[in-house]
Design a protein around this motif. Sequence first.
Motif, mmCIF file in Angstrom:
data_model
loop_
_atom_site.group_PDB
_atom_site.id
_atom_site.type_symbol
_atom_site.label_atom_id
_atom_site.label_comp_id
_atom_site.label_asym_id
_atom_site.label_seq_id
_atom_site.Cartn_x
_atom_site.Cartn_y
_atom_site.Cartn_z
ATOM 1 N N GLU A 259 30.317 -29.259 37.325
ATOM 2 C CA GLU A 259 29.369 -29.144 36.212
ATOM 3 C C GLU A 259 29.223 -27.711 35.720
ATOM 4 O O GLU A 259 28.699 -27.477 34.632
ATOM 5 C CB GLU A 259 27.979 -29.648 36.640
ATOM 6 C CG GLU A 259 27.764 -31.129 36.478
ATOM 7 C CD GLU A 259 27.843 -31.592 35.033
ATOM 8 O OE1 GLU A 259 28.859 -32.202 34.683
ATOM 9 O OE2 GLU A 259 26.908 -31.323 34.259
ATOM 10 N N LEU A 260 29.653 -26.784 36.550
ATOM 11 C CA LEU A 260 29.459 -25.352 36.269
ATOM 12 C C LEU A 260 29.702 -25.006 34.802
ATOM 13 O O LEU A 260 28.837 -24.474 34.114
ATOM 14 C CB LEU A 260 30.427 -24.574 37.170
ATOM 15 C CG LEU A 260 30.132 -23.126 37.482
ATOM 16 C CD1 LEU A 260 28.728 -22.942 38.044
ATOM 17 C CD2 LEU A 260 31.153 -22.607 38.498
ATOM 18 N N LYS A 261 30.888 -25.390 34.325
ATOM 19 C CA LYS A 261 31.272 -25.009 32.961
ATOM 20 C C LYS A 261 30.559 -25.849 31.905
ATOM 21 O O LYS A 261 30.644 -25.566 30.719
ATOM 22 C CB LYS A 261 32.791 -25.114 32.791
ATOM 23 C CG LYS A 261 33.349 -26.478 33.121
ATOM 24 C CD LYS A 261 34.871 -26.459 33.103
ATOM 25 C CE LYS A 261 35.474 -27.784 33.563
ATOM 26 N NZ LYS A 261 35.048 -28.200 34.922
ATOM 27 N N HIS A 262 29.850 -26.893 32.350
ATOM 28 C CA HIS A 262 29.110 -27.721 31.391
ATOM 29 C C HIS A 262 27.681 -27.233 31.215
ATOM 30 O O HIS A 262 26.851 -27.955 30.681
ATOM 31 C CB HIS A 262 29.135 -29.185 31.829
ATOM 32 C CG HIS A 262 30.517 -29.761 31.908
ATOM 33 N ND1 HIS A 262 31.256 -30.057 30.786
ATOM 34 C CD2 HIS A 262 31.313 -30.041 32.968
ATOM 35 C CE1 HIS A 262 32.436 -30.524 31.153
ATOM 36 N NE2 HIS A 262 32.505 -30.517 32.472
ATOM 37 N N GLY A 263 27.368 -26.075 31.731
ATOM 38 C CA GLY A 263 26.015 -25.546 31.523
ATOM 39 C C GLY A 263 25.557 -24.487 32.510
ATOM 40 O O GLY A 263 25.293 -23.356 32.121
ATOM 41 N N PRO A 264 25.495 -24.850 33.812
ATOM 42 C CA PRO A 264 24.844 -23.933 34.753
ATOM 43 C C PRO A 264 25.450 -22.533 34.817
ATOM 44 O O PRO A 264 24.751 -21.580 35.169
ATOM 45 C CB PRO A 264 24.989 -24.633 36.107
ATOM 46 C CG PRO A 264 25.132 -26.076 35.777
ATOM 47 C CD PRO A 264 25.853 -26.129 34.461
ATOM 48 N N ILE A 265 26.712 -22.371 34.448
ATOM 49 C CA ILE A 265 27.313 -21.039 34.562
ATOM 50 C C ILE A 265 26.580 -20.017 33.679
ATOM 51 O O ILE A 265 26.606 -18.815 33.944
ATOM 52 C CB ILE A 265 28.835 -21.073 34.272
ATOM 53 C CG1 ILE A 265 29.470 -19.801 34.854
ATOM 54 C CG2 ILE A 265 29.139 -21.251 32.779
ATOM 55 C CD1 ILE A 265 30.944 -19.912 35.103
ATOM 56 N N ALA A 266 25.867 -20.527 32.682
ATOM 57 C CA ALA A 266 25.085 -19.630 31.824
ATOM 58 C C ALA A 266 23.994 -18.903 32.611
ATOM 59 O O ALA A 266 23.505 -17.856 32.198
ATOM 60 C CB ALA A 266 24.462 -20.429 30.675
ATOM 61 N N LEU A 267 23.623 -19.462 33.761
ATOM 62 C CA LEU A 267 22.564 -18.842 34.572
ATOM 63 C C LEU A 267 23.070 -17.662 35.386
ATOM 64 O O LEU A 267 22.289 -16.881 35.916
ATOM 65 C CB LEU A 267 21.993 -19.878 35.550
ATOM 66 C CG LEU A 267 21.156 -21.008 34.962
ATOM 67 C CD1 LEU A 267 20.920 -22.086 36.018
ATOM 68 C CD2 LEU A 267 19.829 -20.473 34.451
ATOM 69 N N VAL A 268 24.399 -17.577 35.543
ATOM 70 C CA VAL A 268 24.947 -16.565 36.454
ATOM 71 C C VAL A 268 24.922 -15.191 35.813
ATOM 72 O O VAL A 268 25.532 -14.958 34.770
ATOM 73 C CB VAL A 268 26.392 -16.927 36.876
ATOM 74 C CG1 VAL A 268 26.967 -15.852 37.791
ATOM 75 C CG2 VAL A 268 26.414 -18.288 37.565
ATOM 76 N N GLU A 269 24.196 -14.298 36.446
ATOM 77 C CA GLU A 269 24.186 -12.900 35.995
ATOM 78 C C GLU A 269 24.452 -12.021 37.219
ATOM 79 O O GLU A 269 24.405 -12.516 38.350
ATOM 80 C CB GLU A 269 22.856 -12.569 35.330
ATOM 81 C CG GLU A 269 21.651 -12.925 36.153
ATOM 82 C CD GLU A 269 20.356 -12.640 35.397
ATOM 83 O OE1 GLU A 269 19.459 -12.070 36.025
ATOM 84 O OE2 GLU A 269 20.267 -12.968 34.196
#
Length: 370
Positions: A259-269
Amino acid sequence: EKGGWDSFMDKEIHEDPAAVADTLRGRYDVNGDLDLDEVHISPDVFRQIDKIIVIACGTASYAGLVAKYAIEHWVRIPVEVELAHEFRYRDPILTPRTLVVAISQSGETMDTLMALRHAREQGSRVLAICNTRGSSIPRESDAVLYTHAGPEIAVASTKAFVAQIVATYLLGLYLAQVKGTMYRDEIHQMVDSLKAMPPKIQQVLDTQSETVRRTAARMLEARSFLFLGRHVGYPVALEGALKLKEIAYTFTEGFAAGELKHGPIALVEPGEPVVIIVPSSRGRDILHNKVISAIEEVKARGAYTIAVAEEGDPDVGRYADVVFWRPQCPTLLSPLVDVVPLQLFALDMAELKGLDVDKPRNLAKSVTVE
Ligand code: M6R
């Protein structure tokens, strides 16, 4: 009593190996054939079962999710896993050939009890997997398979989770045996592999605790954590995330690595801690490579990566800042070892923050209201 441990949770995590061994004991014969006569459902009835619906809440529902991967693979019937509080409100499809499996440590969870009543009213059989003898859920079910984890006192469920996985696996292997969907040899091998798990869990406790503690000490300022896994590592990620939010009050999100690329990766800083359950690299498992590239992707965005990976994994060291190592075991059994460092991690984070690990705020050990 706590028997020398700082908390019940600490004691109970260290009872994971015994919970697995005790839940297995007596459930197979000298040949390695499953023996579940205690359940009092005839092999003929089991043979007719064409669908399983697991109903449970919280940690017990994650044990159910793990079981879905194993039972569908072994028995070739669909396994649905549903949160008990959602179940009866959506008019679920239940027939006399549906086996509803209610998983509960306490046996008193009202949501699960109401769901099982609904299933029985609709004419389905309910099998309880429960840790507490004589409690309401087994009393109201058609049959029961007890987990033998011993009393669990800490609010955060730990040893009950590994015992629940074992109980669902015994059920799955038994179904495979009566339905003939696995060769006897395969079943015996799986029983042998299960029997080999307690010392492997012990090994994780003995060799990884220090790394886990050191990692927790470095992470005390972290405001949130992401947990990701695939296949059986997915429910383990959910469970690791739940443990940390329950007792360390840290915001966590667990999700399927895909799912990472479907949304949650936006949280990674930069600096965001990400915990990743890595499947075995043996047999060139395709899932392994996919999870390794997930680590790579979050790493490239500056994440602090904590991996749970198999000893000898040749790739994980390149991308993970820290690795909690697990001994080799069959993929379907890996949740029994992978969850252990995550239980310890939550415990350490809570302890180092000076929190009451056994009685976290706002939570009750069993939720007896709907
Ligand atoms: O007693 P139960 O297994 O039915 O309880 C289900 C959940 O309430 C429970 O697993 C809860 O999520 C735990 N606090 C998790 O650590």
